[in-house]
Structures are given as C-alpha cells and as structure tokens.
Design a protein around this motif. Structure first.
Motif, short mmCIF file in Angstrom:
data_model
loop_
_atom_site.label_atom_id
_atom_site.label_comp_id
_atom_site.label_asym_id
_atom_site.label_seq_id
_atom_site.Cartn_x
_atom_site.Cartn_y
_atom_site.Cartn_z
N ILE A 238 0.84 -1.20 0.00
CA ILE A 238 0.00 0.00 0.00
C ILE A 238 0.88 1.25 0.00
CG2 ILE A 238 -1.61 1.36 1.41
CD1 ILE A 238 -3.10 -1.13 2.04
N LEU A 239 1.97 1.15 0.74
CA LEU A 239 2.93 2.26 0.80
C LEU A 239 3.46 2.56 -0.61
CD1 LEU A 239 3.74 3.69 3.39
CD2 LEU A 239 5.76 2.24 3.52
N THR A 240 3.78 1.49 -1.33
CA THR A 240 4.26 1.65 -2.70
C THR A 240 3.18 2.28 -3.59
OG1 THR A 240 5.70 -0.25 -2.42
CG2 THR A 240 5.25 0.41 -4.68
N SER A 241 1.93 1.84 -3.44
CA SER A 241 0.83 2.43 -4.22
C SER A 241 0.68 3.91 -3.89
CB SER A 241 -0.49 1.74 -3.91
OG SER A 241 -0.39 0.38 -4.12
N ASP A 242 0.81 4.24 -2.59
CA ASP A 242 0.72 5.65 -2.19
C ASP A 242 1.78 6.47 -2.90
OD1 ASP A 242 -1.30 5.03 -0.43
OD2 ASP A 242 -0.03 5.04 1.36
N VAL A 243 3.00 5.93 -2.96
CA VAL A 243 4.11 6.64 -3.60
C VAL A 243 3.83 6.79 -5.10
CG1 VAL A 243 6.58 6.57 -4.15
CG2 VAL A 243 5.79 5.93 -1.85
N ALA A 244 3.34 5.71 -5.72
CA ALA A 244 3.04 5.75 -7.16
C ALA A 244 1.98 6.82 -7.46
CB ALA A 244 2.57 4.38 -7.63
N LEU A 245 0.95 6.85 -6.62
CA LEU A 245 -0.12 7.84 -6.81
C LEU A 245 0.38 9.25 -6.55
CD1 LEU A 245 -3.30 6.27 -5.16
CD2 LEU A 245 -3.08 7.12 -7.51
N GLY A 246 1.09 9.39 -5.44
CA GLY A 246 1.54 10.71 -5.00
C GLY A 246 2.53 11.34 -5.97
N LEU A 247 3.44 10.51 -6.51
CA LEU A 247 4.45 11.04 -7.42
C LEU A 247 4.08 10.79 -8.88
CD1 LEU A 247 7.77 10.01 -5.58
CD2 LEU A 247 6.37 12.05 -5.26
N ARG A 248 2.90 10.26 -9.09
CA ARG A 248 2.38 9.94 -10.44
C ARG A 248 3.42 9.22 -11.28
NH1 ARG A 248 1.47 15.31 -11.77
NH2 ARG A 248 1.98 15.80 -9.62
N THR A 249 3.83 8.07 -10.78
CA THR A 249 4.79 7.26 -11.53
C THR A 249 4.36 5.79 -11.49
OG1 THR A 249 7.16 6.85 -11.87
CG2 THR A 249 6.39 6.86 -9.60
N SER A 250 5.12 4.93 -12.17
CA SER A 250 4.75 3.51 -12.24
C SER A 250 4.97 2.82 -10.89
CB SER A 250 5.59 2.80 -13.31
OG SER A 250 6.93 2.72 -12.85
N ASP A 252 6.55 0.01 -10.32
CA ASP A 252 7.92 -0.47 -10.17
C ASP A 252 8.88 0.64 -9.76
OD1 ASP A 252 7.06 -2.91 -10.84
OD2 ASP A 252 8.02 -3.02 -12.82
N ARG A 253 8.70 1.80 -10.40
CA ARG A 253 9.56 2.93 -10.07
C ARG A 253 9.27 3.40 -8.63
NH1 ARG A 253 14.01 5.35 -9.57
NH2 ARG A 253 14.08 7.59 -9.96
N ALA A 254 8.00 3.37 -8.25
CA ALA A 254 7.64 3.78 -6.90
C ALA A 254 8.28 2.87 -5.85
CB ALA A 254 6.11 3.77 -6.74
N GLU A 255 8.31 1.57 -6.14
CA GLU A 255 8.93 0.61 -5.23
C GLU A 255 10.42 0.92 -5.08
OE1 GLU A 255 7.46 -1.96 -3.50
OE2 GLU A 255 9.35 -2.72 -2.70
N GLU A 256 11.04 1.21 -6.23
CA GLU A 256 12.47 1.53 -6.25
C GLU A 256 12.74 2.80 -5.42
OE1 GLU A 256 13.71 1.39 -10.39
OE2 GLU A 256 15.38 2.71 -9.85
N ILE A 257 11.92 3.83 -5.64
CA ILE A 257 12.09 5.10 -4.93
C ILE A 257 11.88 4.91 -3.43
CG2 ILE A 257 11.03 7.38 -4.56
CD1 ILE A 257 10.41 7.35 -7.62
N LYS A 258 10.84 4.13 -3.08
CA LYS A 258 10.55 3.89 -1.67
C LYS A 258 11.76 3.25 -0.99
CE LYS A 258 8.21 0.29 -0.15
NZ LYS A 258 7.14 -0.67 0.19
N ARG A 259 12.33 2.23 -1.63
CA ARG A 259 13.45 1.51 -1.02
C ARG A 259 14.71 2.37 -0.95
NH1 ARG A 259 13.31 -4.90 -2.03
NH2 ARG A 259 11.06 -5.14 -2.13
N ARG A 260 14.90 3.21 -1.96
CA ARG A 260 16.15 3.97 -2.03
C ARG A 260 16.09 5.26 -1.22
NH1 ARG A 260 18.88 5.78 -7.22
NH2 ARG A 260 20.69 6.89 -6.42
N THR A 278 7.58 10.41 -15.56
CA THR A 278 6.12 10.46 -15.59
C THR A 278 5.59 9.13 -16.12
OG1 THR A 278 6.33 11.48 -17.75
CG2 THR A 278 5.89 12.95 -15.88
N LEU A 279 4.29 8.93 -16.01
CA LEU A 279 3.72 7.64 -16.38
C LEU A 279 3.95 7.29 -17.85
CD1 LEU A 279 0.47 7.55 -14.27
CD2 LEU A 279 2.30 5.85 -14.26
N ASP A 280 3.93 8.29 -18.71
CA ASP A 280 4.17 7.98 -20.13
C ASP A 280 5.67 7.81 -20.43
OD1 ASP A 280 5.18 10.53 -20.09
OD2 ASP A 280 3.59 11.44 -21.28
#
Ligand code: ATP
Ligand code: MG
Length: 408
Positions: A238-250, A252-260, A278-280
């Motif tokens: 859910i934390l990863t989804s929050d990051v993906a939504l909040g930073l409007r990114t994919s 996988d990238r959100a997971e990477e950002i969260k961990r790093r 960005t998503l595109d």
C-alpha cells in the motif's frame, strides 16, 4: 527433535511479495541452515491465494533454489499461513489426571490441551494452533511443564488460533501441486516470533509486528508465550501504491524510490532530490525526500496505530509490555522504529532471525523472519498442531479428508 525427519526440516513462507524456502539440518551446534531460496510471489494477495498457478510456480522456484543450495531434495515443509480469516482466542480446560499415582503424565497434558480445543467453531473454520500458555496443577498456577508433578487436577490455558478452511486448503493445494507435503501450518507472526524474539523478551512481555507486503501480522507475548495474535490487511504494498499515486509514476519505479529514498524520519544530512519519470515515460520531474516523507509517514502511522488499537482492545489492561520488535521487509524503512516508539510509547528494535547457525549473513534479514521461524517451529515440535491433532484426529484428518477430494 520432534517434527524432524532424518534430521532435516524445511520452511515455506508464501508471502505476498516473495516466496521463501529454507532447508535446515540438525547440527552439533543447533539448527543449521543449509539452503535458502527466494522467488517473486505473484499469486498471493494480503496473505491469501488469488492465483493457484502463479503460487505453484513461485513455490517450485523457491524450493528448487533452496534444494540446489542444500544439495538435497525436500519433501515435508512447514507452511506459513496468514490473512484476514485468522482469529485467535484464549481458552482454559481441566482434566482429572488418569494416573493412579496421581502424577501428571504426557497423556494428561495431551488430553487437557485437546479439551481446550472445544470451542465454538463454525464448520468452515479450523484450529491451527492450541498453544499451552501455562498449566495449573491442583490450583498451583503458572506451571510451564507439569509432566511428573504430583497432582489430581490438571488445568491448561491455551492460545488458540483458527483459520478459514478454504483459505488454508488453497495454500495446501498449491504446496501439494508443487510436489511437496505439508508437515504443518503455522500462523506467520508466531513463526516470526520464534526466530526474532529472545526468551527473556517473551517472558517480560513483547509485541512482535511483522510488516510484510500485504499484511502486518501481530503477536503479543507475555510470561513466555503468545497471548494475542492477529493480522491487519495493510503492508508495504500500500505504501508503494501511495508513492506511485503521489508522485504519479509507475508501481515499479515507486517501489524503487521507496526503497532507495523512503524514510519515516528527517534525514539529518539534509534533504535529497531525485528524478521521477512520468507515467508515459517521456519526461521527468524532480521530487524531494521531504515530499516522499509526507506520503510515507501518514500510512506508516496509520498502520502502526491500527496495530496498537488491536492490541489495546484485546489484551488485558494490566498486562506488562516491555518492548516492540519490528520485522518483515517493511521494517527496513529507515526511521520506522522511531515512529513506532512514539505510537507505542515503548522501546522498539528491529528483529532479524536468530537461533540458527549456517548462512547467517544471508539469513539475518527481517524479511526472512517467518521462513526461519517455520523451521524453528518445526524442529521443536512447537508446531504442536501436528502431534496433538493427529492423535486427536481433528485438524489433520479432517483437512486430509477435505483436501484429498480436491487433490485427486
Ligand atoms: N528498504 C526498504 N524500505 C522500505 N520498504 C521495504 C524495503 N525493503 C523491502 N521493503 C518492503 O517490504 C515488503 C516485503 O516484505 P516481506 O518480504 O516481509 O513481505 P512478504 O512476506 O512477501 O508479504 P506478507 O508477509 O505480507 O505476505 C514490500 O512491500 C517491500 O516494499
Ligand atoms: Mg511475510
């Protein structure tokens, strides 16, 4: 050691994000881990199977890897179970000791523990554990091991964990289809407790929180045994989804950002910025760790507060708790211990698996707490469910009957 065949014991933790298989052998200095395998888990959601084929694939991959490292085939595995369907209760039972010498025998212990399993249980539920908390012999409370003691009346207080039959059966089905046999099932936070807590901590009183991908599992211990266990359907995903939504990114990238870059506390070395696609995928934007923290902290707080609320509502008010131990992959988030200290008002430490030898560098990571706990549970015969319920003919016979229809 009870529960070990040919001195080998295997654990299989089918998590929401990864499946982990561990092989251990009984060595001169203790349980020695000789193989560990890990594979992504795509067929599980919040602890329950949502895709049989994916789950089977991931069990096969993790087991094969562990087998290759160990140089041996595995057959019987202890399996972790979790999910919203799990419930716990504490029960008490009493029997008259059968022995003429009025001495408590092993048979009496089994009888009284079995008697404590007589709880109101709907047809679609199964008892997973009936763990003795303490015994009472002729009114003398707090007996850890009553065998051999004189007494005519034996009482037991047990911690009972139940689960939904279909959920358990689906997990067992995947295990079976992957060519393995179930040696026993263990509620995951109890396994994680076995590997991360010290005996003194369980004695004094400690809360174990296993923050996984899909669930946060809770086990509260006091006077040496579990008194409350539960699960919350919120974890790192859910934390990863929050990051993906909040930073409007994919994702996988959100997971990477969260961990790093993710952290639950302010970095004393100053804030950092990082580029986010960005998503595109055509442009990038700059974001700061402060922005990331603003996304992460509320969710971490919410999860920890939910765990605290469950504990407050379900354990006696006068129960002494000395410490909170965080484990599971979610506990790798920097600063989470400090946040938990605020929420619980107790000292917090990060728990990594202990009590085994071999491959210690690899093993000593919080995301392996459950898998290592499973082998400890299995080796100690602590997975009393196998021993006692085979004899009493309850769980395993019923399960075997129920599942054999499906497996054949
Ligand atoms: N360095 C890190 N910082 C923050 N979170 C992390 C870090 N490393 C891993 N995680 C998170 O830990 C979670 C996975 O933990 P774990 O492996 O214990 O879960 P699991 O056992 O697969 O899931 P569950 O127990 O819920 O079924 C993921 O959500 C992942 O994002
Ligand atoms: Mg887990």
């Amino acid at each position: 050691m009870a529960g070990m065949k040919h001195g080998t014991v295997c654990g299989l933790d089918i998590g929401t994000t990864k499946t982990c298989a561990v092989v251990a052998v009984e060595g001169p200095t203790g349980l020695e881990v000789v193989g560990i395998g890990e594979a992504p888990s795509l067929g599980m959601r919040k602890g329950v199977v949502v895709d049989l084929d994916e789950t089977i694939k991931s069990i096969e991959a993790a087991t094969e890897q562990a087998e290759r490292m160990a140089g041996m085939r595995v057959q019987d595995v202890y399996i972790g179970i979790t999910g919203d369907h799990i419930r716990c209760t504490n029960n008490r039972a009493v029997v008259a000791t059968a022995n003429e010498t009025r001495e408590v025998g092993e048979v009496d212990v089994r009888r009284v523990v079995d008697a404590s399993k007589l709880i109101n249980l709907s047809a679609d539920r199964q008892i997973i554990h009936a763990l003795p908390r303490y015994f009472t012999v002729d009114g003398q409370e707090g007996v850890a091991d009553p065998v051999g003691m004189a007494g005519g009346r034996l009482e037991v207080d047990t911690h009972i964990v139940t689960g939904g039959q279909t959920f358990i059966t689906n997990v067992l089905k995947c295990v079976h289809r992957a060519g393995l046999e179930a040696a026993g099932v263990v509620f995951e936070p109890l396994a994680s407790s076995a590997s991360t807590l010290m005996p003194e901590e369980r004695q004094v009183g400690a809360v174990l929180l296993d923050i996984g991908g899909g669930t946060t599992d809770i086990a509260v211990h006091s006077l040496g045994s579990a008194i409350y266990s539960a699960t919350i359907p919120i974890g790192g995903c859910i934390l990863t989804s929050d990051v993906a939504l909040g930073l409007r990114t994919s994702h996988d990238r959100a997971e990477e950002i969260k961990r790093r870059f993710g952290a639950a506390v302010r970095d004393s070395d100053g804030e950092e910025t990082f580029a986010v696609e960005t998503l595109d995928g055509r442009t990038t934007r700059q974001h700061s760790t402060a922005e990331l923290r603003a996304i992460v902290v509320p969710r971490v707080l919410e999860t920890l507060r939910m765990a605290r609320q469950k504990i407050v509502e379900n354990v006696p008010r006068d129960l002494v708790l000395g410490e909170v131990v965080l484990t599971g992959g979610g506990s790798l988030l920097p600063g989470i211990a400090e946040v938990a200290e605020d929420v619980f008002g107790l000292p917090v430490r990060i728990g990594v698996p202990k009590h085994v030898v071999g491959l210690t560098q690899t093993v000593a990571q919080p995301q392996y707490a459950t898998a290592i706990g499973l082998i400890l549970f299995g080796a100690n015969g602590n997975g009393a469910l196998i021993e006692t319920s085979r004899r009493s003919g309850s769980l395993w016979q019923r399960l075997a009957k129920f599942t054999s229809d499906l497996w054949n």
